[in-house]
Design an enzyme around this catalytic site. Structure first.
Site, mmCIF file in Angstrom:
data_model
loop_
_atom_site.group_PDB
_atom_site.id
_atom_site.type_symbol
_atom_site.label_atom_id
_atom_site.label_comp_id
_atom_site.label_asym_id
_atom_site.label_seq_id
_atom_site.Cartn_x
_atom_site.Cartn_y
_atom_site.Cartn_z
ATOM 1 N N ASP A 110 -21.193 29.784 -22.184
ATOM 2 C CA ASP A 110 -22.266 30.770 -22.349
ATOM 3 C C ASP A 110 -22.392 31.256 -23.800
ATOM 4 O O ASP A 110 -21.430 31.199 -24.563
ATOM 5 C CB ASP A 110 -21.970 32.012 -21.483
ATOM 6 N N HIS A 122 -16.947 30.532 -23.247
ATOM 7 C CA HIS A 122 -17.977 30.889 -24.227
ATOM 8 C C HIS A 122 -17.811 30.019 -25.476
ATOM 9 O O HIS A 122 -16.705 29.987 -26.044
ATOM 10 C CB HIS A 122 -17.866 32.375 -24.596
HETATM 11 ZN ZN LIG Z 1 -23.205 35.787 -21.807
#
Ligand SMILES: [Zn+2]
Length: 254
Positions: free
Chosen positions: A71, A216
């Protein structure tokens, strides 16, 4: 029926019963607090499917297949993530922020060219996302869809809400835009924990067929964790595939 609607109906019913029975004031306070508690819990834990049906894993997967998701990119670090995925013959799914696509359009191109899947993670990834109106949510999603589309891919169908937050407004927006909500069942906490070994151990303990891992592509720390994770998954004979393959649903409109 969605859990939220059930809770709300039950709450109203209890309230009526309380009025009829003329109960003491603290009982009203109690059910009110329970309702608020359930609603907040439901909005922060995407796995509960409280407001929206989200795909958090493929529980029917028997083979050693797992989906890594990243993400908040595209980001400078995404290139390092892509290099590692290439090295270990892994495919992944990237939930991109519209504003980041505008900063690094060429990185997004590389992600798509290398056979990874991309999904929508809103335009601004605002901290106040949970307080957005339905039309604000919809606008952020639609603008990001436009930024994600190119010669190779049509309208993306995957959406992951920032912070995994869901509520009635997000649910309404998604119903209008027609996206599938993708959650996770293995949260790395790679933006919260500092120690790389701890993050890796945390993921390793939860690895199982059909899992969706949340990472991430925004820090060197995650890149280092990723190499340990890929080595481990390789040694365990796991196949790292995209979310659409794992769930057998389309990531883009035809
Ligand atoms: Zn996020």
């Amino acid at each position: 029926m969605l859990k939220h609607k059930f809770t709300a109906a039950l709450f109203v019913l209890l309230l009526l019963v309380f009025i009829v029975l003329n109960v003491e004031w603290w009982l009203y306070l109690l059910i009110f607090l329970v309702f608020i508690g359930l609603t907040s819990w439901g909005s922060f834990d995407i796995r509960l499917n409280y407001f929206i049906k989200a795909y958090s894993s493929n529980p029917n997967e028997k083979s050693r297949r797992i989906a890594l998701t990243f993400d908040d990119g595209p980001h400078e670090m995404t290139e390092k993530v892509l290099d590692l995925l290439l090295k270990y013959n892994a495919k992944a799914t990237f939930f991109c922020i519209g504003n980041q696509i505008e900063k690094h359009p060429e990185i997004l191109q590389r992600v798509i060219k290398e056979g990874h899947t991309v999904g929508n993670h809103t335009l601004s990834h605002s901290k106040s996302f949970g307080f957005f109106s339905t039309s604000q949510v919809k606008e952020e999603i639609e603008q990001t869809d436009t930024l994600l589309q190119n010669k190779t891919i049509k309208k993306p169908l995957f959406f992951r809400p920032p912070f995994g937050v869901t509520n009635p407004n997000v649910a309404k927006a998604i119903a209008q835009t027609g996206h599938s909500v993708i959650g996770w069942n293995i949260r790395s906490l790679d933006t919260v924990i500092d120690d790389e070994t701890k993050i890796f151990q945390r993921i390793k303990k939860k690895v199982k067929p059909g899992g969706i891992v949340l990472l991430h592509d925004t820090s060197l720390k995650t890149v280092n964790v990723l190499e340990q994770l890929l080595l481990f998954l390789q040694s365990e004979k796991y196949e790292m595939i995209t979310v659409d393959k794992l769930l057998n649903i389309s990531a883009y409109e035809n």
